[in-house]
Design a protein around this motif. Structure first.
Motif, short mmCIF file in Angstrom:
data_model
loop_
_atom_site.label_atom_id
_atom_site.label_comp_id
_atom_site.label_asym_id
_atom_site.label_seq_id
_atom_site.Cartn_x
_atom_site.Cartn_y
_atom_site.Cartn_z
N ALA A 1 0.85 -1.20 0.00
CA ALA A 1 0.00 0.00 0.00
C ALA A 1 0.88 1.24 0.00
CB ALA A 1 -0.93 0.00 1.22
N TRP A 2 1.32 1.66 -1.19
CA TRP A 2 2.18 2.83 -1.29
C TRP A 2 1.45 4.06 -1.80
CZ3 TRP A 2 6.13 1.92 1.53
CH2 TRP A 2 6.72 0.66 1.59
N GLY B 1 -6.71 1.95 2.96
CA GLY B 1 -7.24 1.69 1.63
C GLY B 1 -6.99 0.27 1.18
N ALA B 2 -5.81 -0.27 1.51
CA ALA B 2 -5.47 -1.63 1.09
C ALA B 2 -6.13 -2.69 1.95
CB ALA B 2 -3.95 -1.81 1.13
N THR B 3 -6.36 -2.41 3.23
CA THR B 3 -6.88 -3.44 4.13
C THR B 3 -8.39 -3.34 4.37
OG1 THR B 3 -6.31 -2.02 6.03
CG2 THR B 3 -4.69 -3.66 5.33
N LEU B 4 -8.91 -2.12 4.46
CA LEU B 4 -10.33 -1.93 4.76
C LEU B 4 -11.12 -1.31 3.61
CD1 LEU B 4 -10.11 -0.60 8.44
CD2 LEU B 4 -10.39 -2.96 7.65
N GLY B 5 -10.45 -1.03 2.51
CA GLY B 5 -11.17 -0.48 1.35
C GLY B 5 -11.47 1.00 1.45
N LEU B 6 -10.77 1.73 2.34
CA LEU B 6 -11.00 3.17 2.46
C LEU B 6 -10.59 3.86 1.17
CD1 LEU B 6 -11.58 5.80 4.09
CD2 LEU B 6 -9.18 5.73 4.78
N ALA B 7 -11.50 4.61 0.59
CA ALA B 7 -11.20 5.36 -0.63
C ALA B 7 -11.18 6.85 -0.31
CB ALA B 7 -12.24 5.06 -1.71
N LEU B 8 -10.16 7.51 -0.79
CA LEU B 8 -10.01 8.95 -0.54
C LEU B 8 -10.83 9.72 -1.57
CD1 LEU B 8 -8.51 11.06 1.15
CD2 LEU B 8 -6.71 11.05 -0.57
N VAL B 9 -11.83 10.44 -1.08
CA VAL B 9 -12.68 11.26 -1.95
C VAL B 9 -12.28 12.72 -1.81
CG1 VAL B 9 -14.60 9.63 -1.87
CG2 VAL B 9 -14.45 11.43 -0.15
N LEU B 10 -12.87 13.56 -2.66
CA LEU B 10 -12.51 14.98 -2.66
C LEU B 10 -12.80 15.63 -1.31
CD1 LEU B 10 -11.39 17.22 -4.43
CD2 LEU B 10 -13.74 17.75 -5.12
N ALA C 1 3.33 12.53 7.14
CA ALA C 1 3.82 11.21 6.75
C ALA C 1 2.99 10.10 7.40
CB ALA C 1 5.29 11.06 7.12
N ILE C 2 2.69 10.25 8.67
CA ILE C 2 1.89 9.24 9.37
C ILE C 2 0.48 9.18 8.77
CG2 ILE C 2 0.84 8.61 11.57
CD1 ILE C 2 3.30 9.74 12.95
N THR C 3 -0.12 10.33 8.53
CA THR C 3 -1.47 10.36 7.95
C THR C 3 -1.49 9.70 6.57
OG1 THR C 3 -1.96 12.40 9.16
CG2 THR C 3 -3.39 11.84 7.30
N TYR C 4 -0.50 10.02 5.75
CA TYR C 4 -0.43 9.43 4.41
C TYR C 4 -0.30 7.90 4.51
CZ TYR C 4 1.20 8.42 -0.31
OH TYR C 4 1.33 7.89 -1.58
N GLY C 5 0.56 7.43 5.40
CA GLY C 5 0.73 5.99 5.55
C GLY C 5 -0.55 5.31 6.01
N LEU C 6 -1.26 5.92 6.96
CA LEU C 6 -2.50 5.33 7.45
C LEU C 6 -3.56 5.27 6.36
CD1 LEU C 6 -2.75 6.93 11.02
CD2 LEU C 6 -2.27 4.53 10.46
N ILE C 7 -3.68 6.32 5.56
CA ILE C 7 -4.67 6.33 4.49
C ILE C 7 -4.36 5.26 3.45
CG2 ILE C 7 -5.55 7.69 2.55
CD1 ILE C 7 -5.40 10.14 4.32
N CYS C 8 -3.08 5.11 3.11
CA CYS C 8 -2.69 4.05 2.16
C CYS C 8 -2.98 2.67 2.74
CB CYS C 8 -1.20 4.17 1.83
SG CYS C 8 -0.75 5.63 0.90
N LEU C 9 -2.64 2.46 4.01
CA LEU C 9 -2.84 1.16 4.63
C LEU C 9 -4.32 0.83 4.78
CD1 LEU C 9 -1.41 -1.26 5.93
CD2 LEU C 9 -1.50 -0.05 8.12
#
Length: 562
Positions: A33-34, A415-424, A405-413
């Protein structure tokens, strides 16, 4: 003594934070999840409009539409689709919009809108093309097996001969099926008239000939199928052709379906549960099928939208309305079959009236403009921090960098594990978080400067100011977090994305302020530059307005008057 201990261990907090960051980085590496998973408005996707009607062609009621909307939502969410937008439009339309790279898969998923039924298997032929010379009694080498659920004497085990598995997913939108016999009355009904205890009528030569000539690739299916008539159809992948008897059980009598691995077993299975009427009909049907012999005479077909989903065989009577379908299931196969059984029986039939591709261009343009605005705001915050707090602005920059950096990593992770999608709207929440994080720094720095104005040394002012500032920081972040939680629970649509990122960044702010900002400030004031209140340090007692004489500083009092 307690103050000395607190002041002497900033490395402990920084070490813990470093460990958490390493763990986050390792999780991102394991999951790959990069990059964040983007929502429909940023990545594009598919929008499907479903038009509902009752089995007799009438207008659906409000209760029927509400129930259908809930079932379709469960089906889409159960498939792990990220950030779906499922809304009712008008009196008889449901619009499903999902971010996806495979529109055909989503069309097939939400297109499964007809009744779910269980039918006897009269005959089956392998292959999807016409075979005029093939025998209609040909069968696969094995099939999934239906068995009773666990009883006081023990749980049933998979049949050793069960080797075939159901089609893991539909290759196209399924349609209601056609009867192989002459067209039945237009006044079709969903009520079942067949007796599950009695074997269906044997296939006629005409029906067998139709089965031999059936081509799954060109199969045209009527709307809707008649549950009380035989059925010519194929499986969802078009690999087998079936002649099925009248329906013996309606899908609405199925109350539950789950996928899992039984205790002390290694094979996936699907667990079924029927209501009272379904249990009675299933007991009568399995009593008959268990005595029928070999496949396909002892099998029943699970049919959704006229397509065969699975054909389990029955080896024993299932008396209590709780059964298991076992076989060579993978996790994906078992989960897919359970979802079809659980969500397949809708109270209405639906036509897929429109399928459109949603372009991400508008959202991408807005994202581009939003990121520019966010960058400008971030630069202004940094410039203001350096102008007002001088060298302490480095603490602001470092803390914002770590928090980002921590926020970016959490959002990527996520998204890969729980299907969180970043919307506008979620991006807006991230931009707002810059102000929330900067507010925490302002509270801490101003509290420390107040302590210096009261005559305390710089080192002591950091510790005393922190003890007083952290209460305000916690209360402020708690208010933001509570607002985010309430928004997420009670809001709808993209507002949930804003609420989620706002809540996530608020938690990250608390972590960074406690584990990074304050320990870093403690280390800095141990240096000569910050500890003696250099004019460019941001902690200069003269510029702050501390009274003379300055306590525990090396600068002369006369410097204050200079």
């Amino acid at each position: 003594m307690k103050q000395q201990t607190t002041m002497s261990r900033p490395w402990r907090s920084l070490g813990v934070l470093l460990g958490l960051c390493v763990a986050l980085l390792a999780a991102m590496w394991v999951t790959g999840a990069w990059t964040p998973r983007l929502g429909l408005d940023l990545a594009g996707g598919t929008s499907i409009t479903l038009t509902a009607k009752t089995p007799d062609g009438g207008t659906p009621s409000n209760d029927q539409m509400t129930q259908a909307l809930a079932i379709i939502s469960d089906r889409v969410n159960g498939a792990g689709v990220a950030e779906p937008d499922i809304v009712r439009s008008g009196s008889d339309n449901i619009v499903v919009s999902v971010p996806t790279r495979n529109p055909d898969q989503i069309v097939a998923l939400v297109g499964q809108t007809a009744q779910l039924r269980f039918r006897d298997v009269l005959s089956v032929l392998p292959g999807g093309a016409p075979t005029p010379t093939s025998s209609p009694t040909a069968s696969p080498s094995g099939s999934p097996t239906a068995s009773p659920s666990a009883s006081p004497t023990g749980s049933a085990k998979p049949s050793p001969s069960a080797s075939a598995t159901p089609s893991p997913q539909a290759s196209a939108s399924a349609q209601p099926a056609a009867s192989p016999s002459p067209a039945s009355s237009p006044n079709r009904t969903s009520s079942l008239t067949s007796d599950p205890a009695k074997a269906p009528a044997a296939a006629t030569p005409q029906q067998l000939a139709q089965l031999q000539a059936l081509d799954c690739s060109t199969l045209k299916l009527e709307q809707p199928d008649d549950p009380n008539a035989p059925l010519l159809t194929c499986d969802r992948e078009g690999k087998n052709r079936y002649l099925l008897g009248p329906a013996v059980i309606d899908g609405r009598d199925l109350t539950g379906a789950t996928a899992g691995i039984p205790q002390n077993q290694v094979q996936w299975q699907v667990n079924l549960e029927f209501n009272g009427n379904g249990a009675d009909r299933f007991r009568a049907a399995t009593t008959r099928l268990a005595q029928a012999g070999q496949y396909p005479q002892n099998a029943f077909a699970i049919v959704l939208d006229g397509r065969v989903v699975s054909t389990p065989t029955v080896n024993e009577v299932i008396p209590n309305g709780q059964a298991q379908i076992t076989g060579s299931f993978t996790q994906a196969d078992a989960t897919d079959l359970a979802n079809v059984l659980k969500y397949g029986s809708l109270p209405l039939t639906f036509d897929t009236s429109e399928v459109t591709t949603v372009s991400p261009q508008l959202g991408a343009d807005q994202l581009h403009n939003g990121l520019i605005a966010g960058a400008i705001g971030l630069v202004l915050v940094v410039v203001a921090a350096f102008l007002y707090y001088r060298a302490l602005g480095m603490v602001v920059v470092a803390s914002l960098t770590v928090a980002g950096a921590i926020t970016y990593g959490l959002i990527c992770l996520l998204g890969a594990t729980l299907g969180l999608a970043l919307v506008l709207a979620g991006v807006v929440g991230l931009i707002v978080a810059i102000g929330i994080t900067a507010d925490s720094f302002v509270i801490l720095f101003e509290r420390v400067r107040d302590e210096i104005r009261e005559g305390r040394s710089i080192r002591m002012a950091v510790e005393t100011g922190w003890r007083r500032a952290r209460r305000t920081i916690v209360v402020s972040d708690a208010v933001s977090l509570a607002a985010a939680v309430f928004l997420y629970i009670f809001a709808a649509g993209s507002v949930k994305g804003f609420a989620f990122t706002l809540g996530l960044t608020t938690l990250v702010d608390v972590l960074v302020v406690f584990m990074f900002t304050k320990p870093l400030l403690t280390l800095l004031v141990r240096s000569r530059f910050f500890g003696t209140g250099h004019p460019l340090s941001g902690l200069d007692p003269v510029r702050i307005g501390a009274p003379a004489p300055l306590r525990k500083t090396k600068r002369p009092v006369a410097a204050r008057e200079a």
